[in-house]
Scaffold this active site. Structure first.
Site, PDB file in Angstrom:
ATOM      1  CB  ALA A  45      -1.017   0.164   0.748  1.00  0.00           C
ATOM      2  N   GLY A  83       0.737   5.966   0.693  1.00  0.00           N
ATOM      3  CA  GLY A  83      -0.375   6.602   1.783  1.00  0.00           C
ATOM      4  C   GLY A  83       0.258   8.271   1.527  1.00  0.00           C
ATOM      5  CB  VAL A 126       2.977  -0.804   4.051  1.00  0.00           C
ATOM      6  CG1 VAL A 126       2.440  -2.375   4.467  1.00  0.00           C
ATOM      7  CG2 VAL A 126       2.644   0.446   4.543  1.00  0.00           C
ATOM      8  CE  LYS A 151       2.193   3.508   7.857  1.00  0.00           C
ATOM      9  NZ  LYS A 151       1.059   3.873   8.497  1.00  0.00           N
ATOM     10  CG  ASP A 199      -8.779   7.226   9.246  1.00  0.00           C
ATOM     11  OD1 ASP A 199     -10.143   7.114   8.663  1.00  0.00           O
ATOM     12  OD2 ASP A 199      -8.252   7.049   8.601  1.00  0.00           O
TER      13      ASP A 199
END
Length: 280
Positions: free
Chosen positions: A18, A20, A25, A38, A151
Site C-alpha cells: 500500500a 499513502g 507499506v 511501513k 479514522d
C-alpha cells in the site's frame, strides 16, 4: 522483482502492499517470517501534493507524526490492536516500523470479485458480529486511555489467517497528552465518520468512533451505505432485530444518543446478541 533482491534495512522486500500520503507499506521477510514494514517515504507521489494542500505543514512535522504513531502503537499489547514488532530507520529521513503481516483487510473480505461495480458482499451475521466484537475490544483499550482513533473504516481493520481482526493506523488519532504532532485539518473516510467529525475533526470524541463502528457494522452486514432511517433488518431479514436496533443506536446523528464509548457499545452488543463462546 526481477533478478535482484531489494532490502529495506535488515528486511527483504517481496512486494509493495500500500501507499499513502507520506508512507508506503511493504511485505517483507525477516528470518523466514512474513512482516509488514511501513516506511516514511520522501519519494511518495502524494507527499508534495499533500503538503501543498495543507497550509503550515512541513515534511519534518509529517516525519515526527510517523514516529509518534509508531510509538503510540508500540504501547499496546492487545490481540485486536496491530502490534509494533520493531522500529528503525533506513536513514535519518526515512524512519520505519514493523508489524505482523495480515493477509487481508475487512474491506477486502467484503469486496466482490467485480471491484469496478463498488458492490459489497455482506458477511454472515455471526461472523460479522464476531468481527465487531473484536473491533470494539481493541477500541475499548484505546478509549480506556482516552485515545480517539478518528479514522475507523474497513480498510483500517486488518484480518489475520484465522479471521481475527486488529485495528491499524493511528496516524490521525487524538491523544490526551501534549506533543503528538498535528497533521491536517480534515481526515476520515465518508461514510464512516460521524456528522460532528465532518463538521470539526478536532471536536469529536469517543462517540465519533462509536458511530464509525456502527457504520462498519451496517456495511459489512447489509452491503449498503449506512442509513439510520432504514433498519438493517429491512434489508437483510436474517439480521436479529436487537442487533438491527443496536446498529441504529450507534448511527444516531446526535452523539448524546449513542453509547458513550466502545466498552459501552460492546456491552450493548453482547446484550443484543449473546456471544455463544462466552460462559453464561
Amino acid at each position: 522483482m526481477t533478478g535482484t533482491t531489494r532490502k529495506l534495512g535488515q528486511y527483504t522486500v517481496r512486494r509493495r502492499l500500500a501507499a499513502g500520503d507520506y508512507a508506503e507499506v511493504y511485505l517483507c521477510e525477516s528470518e523466514d517470517n512474513a512482516v509488514a514494514l511501513k516506511v516514511f517515504h520522501l519519494r511518495s507521489q502524494q507527499l508534495a501534493r499533500f503538503i501543498a494542500d495543507t497550509p503550515g505543514l512541513s515534511v519534518a512535522q509529517l516525519r515526527q507524526r510517523f514516529r509518534d504513531e509508531a510509538g503510540l502503537m508500540a504501547q499496546f499489547e492487545h490481540p485486536h490492536i496491530v502490534p509494533v514488532l520493531n522500529t528503525g530507520g533506513l536513514d535519518s529521513d526515512n524512519p520505519y516500523y514493523v508489524m505482523p503481516f495480515y493477509p487481508a483487510t475487512l474491506a477486502t473480505k467484503i469486496r466482490t470479485r467485480n471491484r469496478a461495480s463498488g458492490a459489497v458482499r455482506p458477511l454472515p451475521l455471526r461472523a460479522g458480529v464476531a468481527v465487531l466484537r473484536q473491533i470494539l475490544s481493541g477500541l475499548s483499550a484505546l478509549h480506556a486511555r482516552n485515545i480517539v482513533h478518528r479514522d475507523l473504516n474497513p480498510g483500517n481493520i486488518l484480518i489475520d489467517e484465522v479471521g481475527n481482526a486488529a485495528i491499524a493506523d493511528l496516524s490521525v488519532a487524538r491523544v490526551p497528552w501534549p506533543g503528538y504532532t498535528p497533521v491536517r485539518p480534515k481526515f476520515g473516510a465518508i461514510p464512516f465518520i460521524s456528522p460532528e467529525q465532518q463538521a470539526d475533526p478536532n471536536a469529536t470524541d469517543m462517540r465519533g468512533d462509536v458511530y464509525s463502528v456502527g457504520a462498519i457494522a451496517y456495511v459489512i452486514l447489509t452491503g449498503r451505505i449506512p442509513d439510520a432511517a432504514l433498519p438493517p433488518q429491512r434489508i437483510v431479514p436474517d439480521i436479529d432485530p436487537d442487533v438491527s436496533d443496536w446498529m441504529i443506536a450507534l448511527l444516531q446523528a446526535d452523539p448524546d444518543r449513542r453509547p458513550r464509548s466502545a466498552a459501552e457499545a460492546l456491552l450493548s452488543l453482547n446484550a443484543a446478541m449473546p456471544d455463544p463462546e462466552r460462559p453464561c
